[in-house]
Design a protein around this motif. Sequence first.
Motif, mmCIF file in Angstrom:
data_model
loop_
_atom_site.group_PDB
_atom_site.id
_atom_site.type_symbol
_atom_site.label_atom_id
_atom_site.label_comp_id
_atom_site.label_asym_id
_atom_site.label_seq_id
_atom_site.Cartn_x
_atom_site.Cartn_y
_atom_site.Cartn_z
ATOM 1 N N PRO A 1 0.799 -1.233 0.000
ATOM 2 C CA PRO A 1 0.000 0.000 0.000
ATOM 3 C C PRO A 1 0.827 1.276 0.000
ATOM 4 N N TYR B 1 -6.552 0.601 6.227
ATOM 5 C CA TYR B 1 -5.586 -0.492 6.086
ATOM 6 C C TYR B 1 -5.348 -1.168 7.429
ATOM 7 N N PHE C 1 -6.462 -4.885 -0.985
ATOM 8 C CA PHE C 1 -6.659 -3.528 -0.473
ATOM 9 C C PHE C 1 -5.977 -2.516 -1.390
#
Length: 208
Positions: free
Chosen positions: A43, A61, A119
């Motif tokens: 991420p 997250y 994600f």
Amino acid sequence: FVFGQESFNLAEVNSLDRLFALPYSKSLDTAGTISAVVSFLSPAVLLAIPVEDYWKIGLSYGETMLLAYGAKELTKHFVDRKRPYMYFDGAPKNKIEEGDWDDSFVSGHTTLSFAAATFTTLVFCQYFPDSPWKIPIIATSFTLAAATAGLRIASGNHFITDVLAGAGLGSVIGFLVPWINSFWLKPSFSRNYTGTISPMGFSFCINF
């Protein structure tokens, strides 16, 4: 393999898992952990989003990882399954002493890695739907997750069904958490933000 008063016979394992069952490898175990850590950091590409949204993505997250971790721990608690290396000679004594030898299902490394990859994919596509880097970032994120899963099998820590279940569990959580949060954690585009990712790094254009 004989452990205490128990004797473990690989022939008792289902044919699919038996086909990919392997003895323990410390080097591949370490490689799988490294791959998982790198996957958790995927991420980081989201640093290209507006700074005022960092807390939103960080919160989302964090929720994703906590839920993925809790789900895999809960599953391991209720499902006792011997790891593949228990069916071979040379099983790691330290892991046996720690009581980790019967926590094969599900693969935690795989669950968390696929949660991170999913994600990253969902949030990146929400912010940069037309970015030419979308496909490379998606491919890299899931390649890291798949490599982690493969190394968990190759190191003798997991059966193939352990990592398949972990991949599915992690992907569902990695999608659901940011998707649900998107209904109230709206992207901040109040300053006519447009962001792009270039081969040399991140570039921004903010119009006041």
